[in-house]
Design a protein around this motif. Structure first.
Motif, mmCIF file in Angstrom:
data_model
loop_
_atom_site.group_PDB
_atom_site.id
_atom_site.type_symbol
_atom_site.label_atom_id
_atom_site.label_comp_id
_atom_site.label_asym_id
_atom_site.label_seq_id
_atom_site.Cartn_x
_atom_site.Cartn_y
_atom_site.Cartn_z
ATOM 1 N N LEU A 7 -13.032 -28.477 42.770
ATOM 2 C CA LEU A 7 -12.163 -27.140 42.762
ATOM 3 C C LEU A 7 -11.311 -26.745 43.770
ATOM 4 O O LEU A 7 -11.550 -27.206 44.944
ATOM 5 C CB LEU A 7 -13.240 -26.016 42.517
ATOM 6 N N SER A 8 -10.279 -26.248 43.374
ATOM 7 C CA SER A 8 -9.519 -25.547 44.553
ATOM 8 C C SER A 8 -9.670 -24.497 45.078
ATOM 9 O O SER A 8 -10.794 -23.881 44.718
ATOM 10 C CB SER A 8 -7.995 -25.320 43.637
ATOM 11 N N PRO A 9 -9.284 -24.275 46.163
ATOM 12 C CA PRO A 9 -9.774 -23.096 46.764
ATOM 13 C C PRO A 9 -9.737 -21.826 46.305
ATOM 14 O O PRO A 9 -10.734 -20.834 46.128
ATOM 15 C CB PRO A 9 -8.955 -22.767 48.381
ATOM 16 N N SER A 10 -8.846 -21.387 45.336
ATOM 17 C CA SER A 10 -8.518 -20.323 44.629
ATOM 18 C C SER A 10 -9.808 -20.313 43.307
ATOM 19 O O SER A 10 -10.298 -19.245 43.123
ATOM 20 C CB SER A 10 -7.389 -19.955 43.910
ATOM 21 N N GLN A 11 -9.861 -21.634 42.803
ATOM 22 C CA GLN A 11 -10.973 -21.599 41.658
ATOM 23 C C GLN A 11 -12.285 -21.180 42.527
ATOM 24 O O GLN A 11 -13.198 -20.580 41.697
ATOM 25 C CB GLN A 11 -10.991 -22.756 41.147
ATOM 26 N N MET A 13 -12.866 -19.333 44.990
ATOM 27 C CA MET A 13 -13.157 -17.867 45.246
ATOM 28 C C MET A 13 -13.291 -17.079 44.150
ATOM 29 O O MET A 13 -13.899 -16.278 43.839
ATOM 30 C CB MET A 13 -11.618 -17.504 46.094
ATOM 31 N N LYS A 14 -12.714 -17.401 42.676
ATOM 32 C CA LYS A 14 -12.745 -16.819 41.822
ATOM 33 C C LYS A 14 -14.365 -16.835 41.152
ATOM 34 O O LYS A 14 -14.942 -15.932 40.829
ATOM 35 C CB LYS A 14 -11.806 -17.378 40.509
ATOM 36 N N GLN A 15 -14.818 -18.036 41.165
ATOM 37 C CA GLN A 15 -16.369 -18.250 40.886
ATOM 38 C C GLN A 15 -17.032 -17.362 41.846
ATOM 39 O O GLN A 15 -18.298 -17.033 41.399
ATOM 40 C CB GLN A 15 -16.815 -19.625 41.106
ATOM 41 N N TYR A 16 -16.910 -17.219 43.048
ATOM 42 C CA TYR A 16 -17.607 -16.710 44.223
ATOM 43 C C TYR A 16 -17.841 -15.171 43.641
ATOM 44 O O TYR A 16 -18.549 -14.222 43.742
ATOM 45 C CB TYR A 16 -17.153 -16.790 45.404
ATOM 46 N N ARG A 17 -16.337 -14.646 43.304
ATOM 47 C CA ARG A 17 -16.143 -13.184 43.063
ATOM 48 C C ARG A 17 -17.007 -12.822 42.002
ATOM 49 O O ARG A 17 -17.628 -11.826 41.756
ATOM 50 C CB ARG A 17 -14.791 -12.943 42.838
ATOM 51 N N VAL A 18 -17.179 -14.036 40.765
ATOM 52 C CA VAL A 18 -17.564 -13.567 39.506
ATOM 53 C C VAL A 18 -19.226 -13.329 39.785
ATOM 54 O O VAL A 18 -19.917 -12.629 39.493
ATOM 55 C CB VAL A 18 -17.591 -14.781 38.536
#
Length: 74
Positions: A7-11, A13-18
């Motif tokens: 996963l890319s860092p932005s992906q 982070m998106k999973q973390y936020r979810v």
């Protein structure tokens, strides 16, 4: 067998936020003065000097001294 690309860092982070949102949390951003900045340090010094010359300074210092003497039992 299927392999997944990392996963890319932005992906990530998106999973973390979810996950955090599912846990009932929401993000909060707080901006604070950067005390490493010479401009901010100078402004804080200026404000401190103004406060120390205020008419209520002695009352405030007396209160702080009394408050620091409070113990957990009292």
């Amino acid at each position: 067998m299927q392999t997944h690309s990392p996963l890319s860092p932005s992906q990530k982070m998106k999973q973390y936020r979810v996950r955090m949102k599912q846990a009932g949390l929401r993000p909060v951003q707080i901006w604070v003065p950067d005390t490493r900045s010479p401009a901010i340090a100078g402004e804080l010094r200026r404000q401190s000097m103004l406060a120390s010359q205020g008419p209520d300074e002695q009352d405030v210092l007396a209160f702080l001294e009394d408050a620091s003497a409070w113990d957990d039992a009292g």
